[in-house]
Design a protein around this motif. Structure first.
Motif, mmCIF file in Angstrom:
data_model
loop_
_atom_site.group_PDB
_atom_site.id
_atom_site.type_symbol
_atom_site.label_atom_id
_atom_site.label_comp_id
_atom_site.label_asym_id
_atom_site.label_seq_id
_atom_site.Cartn_x
_atom_site.Cartn_y
_atom_site.Cartn_z
ATOM 1 N N TYR A 1 0.857 -1.193 0.000
ATOM 2 C CA TYR A 1 0.000 0.000 0.000
ATOM 3 C C TYR A 1 0.889 1.238 0.000
ATOM 4 N N SER A 2 0.551 2.212 -0.846
ATOM 5 C CA SER A 2 1.315 3.462 -0.931
ATOM 6 C C SER A 2 0.376 4.656 -0.803
ATOM 7 N N TYR A 3 0.871 5.662 -0.108
ATOM 8 C CA TYR A 3 0.143 6.932 0.001
ATOM 9 C C TYR A 3 1.047 8.028 -0.552
ATOM 10 N N ILE A 4 0.580 8.708 -1.618
ATOM 11 C CA ILE A 4 1.372 9.738 -2.287
ATOM 12 C C ILE A 4 0.846 11.115 -1.884
ATOM 13 N N PHE A 5 1.704 11.904 -1.259
ATOM 14 C CA PHE A 5 1.327 13.262 -0.868
ATOM 15 C C PHE A 5 1.287 14.172 -2.106
ATOM 16 N N TYR B 1 -2.673 3.899 -3.438
ATOM 17 C CA TYR B 1 -2.368 2.839 -4.398
ATOM 18 C C TYR B 1 -2.237 1.511 -3.647
ATOM 19 N N LEU B 2 -2.832 0.493 -4.229
ATOM 20 C CA LEU B 2 -2.714 -0.862 -3.695
ATOM 21 C C LEU B 2 -2.193 -1.759 -4.800
ATOM 22 N N ARG B 3 -1.234 -2.618 -4.468
ATOM 23 C CA ARG B 3 -0.669 -3.501 -5.489
ATOM 24 C C ARG B 3 -0.344 -4.872 -4.905
ATOM 25 N N ALA B 4 -0.338 -5.862 -5.801
ATOM 26 C CA ALA B 4 0.070 -7.230 -5.464
ATOM 27 C C ALA B 4 1.116 -7.652 -6.480
ATOM 28 N N GLY B 5 2.168 -8.321 -6.014
ATOM 29 C CA GLY B 5 3.243 -8.657 -6.941
ATOM 30 C C GLY B 5 4.054 -9.855 -6.512
ATOM 31 N N TYR B 6 5.000 -10.209 -7.387
ATOM 32 C CA TYR B 6 5.929 -11.309 -7.123
ATOM 33 C C TYR B 6 7.349 -10.800 -7.308
ATOM 34 N N GLY C 1 11.190 -7.877 -10.157
ATOM 35 C CA GLY C 1 9.818 -8.214 -9.800
ATOM 36 C C GLY C 1 8.810 -7.466 -10.646
ATOM 37 N N PHE C 2 7.572 -7.874 -10.521
ATOM 38 C CA PHE C 2 6.485 -7.180 -11.206
ATOM 39 C C PHE C 2 5.273 -7.168 -10.284
ATOM 40 N N SER C 3 4.363 -6.232 -10.544
ATOM 41 C CA SER C 3 3.166 -6.128 -9.714
ATOM 42 C C SER C 3 2.018 -5.552 -10.529
ATOM 43 N N LEU C 4 0.822 -5.789 -10.062
ATOM 44 C CA LEU C 4 -0.393 -5.188 -10.608
ATOM 45 C C LEU C 4 -0.901 -4.188 -9.583
ATOM 46 N N TYR C 5 -1.268 -2.986 -10.051
ATOM 47 C CA TYR C 5 -1.662 -1.957 -9.098
ATOM 48 C C TYR C 5 -2.967 -1.285 -9.524
ATOM 49 N N THR C 6 -3.579 -0.614 -8.558
ATOM 50 C CA THR C 6 -4.760 0.209 -8.812
ATOM 51 C C THR C 6 -4.777 1.366 -7.822
ATOM 52 N N ASN C 7 -5.319 2.505 -8.271
ATOM 53 C CA ASN C 7 -5.524 3.630 -7.347
ATOM 54 C C ASN C 7 -7.011 3.834 -7.053
ATOM 55 N N PHE C 8 -7.832 2.864 -7.504
ATOM 56 C CA PHE C 8 -9.277 2.853 -7.268
ATOM 57 C C PHE C 8 -10.003 3.986 -8.002
#
Length: 287
Positions: free
Chosen positions: A192-196, A203-208, A223-230
């Motif tokens: 989970y990331s919060y960008i000021f 942003y929430l992401r799942a990855g390997y 690595g790679f990940s899939l993300y979304t900011n909703f």
């Protein structure tokens, strides 16, 4: 003369028979000794990385026997207290102290006649996380690990020529064991990331992430990940991180670069530079 020759021949024959008898007796003794010995065939001898740490041991013997394992030449634990040829046990390591990560052990077997035999020396590797040195150290490690688990890491974001500060928190959920001492082969994570100062802050992401141990650095991890900011910015993140050094033999400080791609809309692409602490302490391990 004939009588003397017969006597000499008989004496020579008796000497030959005596030597032959002694030789056969010695061979018989050694053969009997080998037949009575018990061979140990090791199946498993490893330590589970997740707490509480346990030494998993299994082996079978060439004859039925009772068995005891001696760990590090100091700690004795019963494996089988009844006669059998299949032996297995899980032995707790919380109260044991070791000087290194490679620990030796021998297996003592006892046959039905009460004769004991000592196996060859085997060894196992202490897991990469945590390294157990004592009960109180383990409690301190849990407290420290819990604090690190809750701590977010700094992240620098560049998007469309604009830079922003961010806080991010990645949690390894599932790790895959490897033959290496220090790190798993890879892991699945949630982040989970919060960008000021950004329109879309969450942003929430799942990855390997795949981990390659290095001699001159701790590891290299693509690595790679899939993300979304909703809010419609959904995409793929491609990253590369480098393990720099360890803290308390459990946490690794790493530096990471990640490029995020939004398919069909390059204006949604952005870069990330971050520092963080990796630990698989709270991860679930799979073989």
């Amino acid at each position: 003369m004939k009588i003397n020759r017969v006597i000499i021949f008989n004496l020579a024959s008796m000497k030959f028979l005596i030597i032959l008898f002694i030789g056969l007796s010695v061979v018989s003794v050694f053969a009997q000794s080998d037949a009575d010995s018990i061979e140990v065939y090791l199946i498993d001898g490893y330590v589970k990385p997740e707490p509480p740490l346990k030494f998993v041991l299994s082996f079978f013997t060439s004859d039925i026997a009772k068995s005891v394992v001696i760990i590090d030449g100091r700690y004795s634990s019963t494996v089988s207290d009844e006669f059998g040829d299949m032996h297995k046990a899980e032995i707790g390591l919380e109260d044991m102290k070791f000087n290194g990560k490679i620990v030796s052990f021998v297996i003592i077997t006892e046959n039905e006649n009460g004769i004991k035999f000592t196996s060859e020396t085997f060894d196992f590797d202490l897991p990469f996380e945590p390294e157990i040195k004592g009960g109180s150290d383990f409690v301190q490690l849990c407290i420290f690990g819990g604090a690190i688990f809750l701590l977010p890491y700094p992240n620098y974001v560049i998007q469309n020529g604009q830079s922003s500060f961010s806080l991010t928190k990645e949690i390894p959920i599932i790790s895959f064991r490897s033959s290496n001492l220090n790190y798993p082969a890879g892991f699945l994570s949630l982040e989970y990331s919060y960008i000021f100062d950004a329109d879309a802050k969450n942003y929430l992401r799942a990855g390997y992430k795949k981990i390659y141990e290095l001699k001159f650095l701790k590891y290299l991890s693509p690595g790679f990940s899939l993300y979304t900011n909703f809010l419609g910015n959904n995409g793929v993140g491609l990253e590369l991180s480098t393990g720099l050094f360890t803290i308390a033999d459990t946490f690794t400080l790493y530096a990471r670069y990640r490029y995020n791609l939004k398919p069909g809309d390059s204006s949604g692409n952005f870069h990330e530079l971050s520092l963080g602490l990796y630990s698989g302490f709270f991860s679930f391990y799979l073989k």
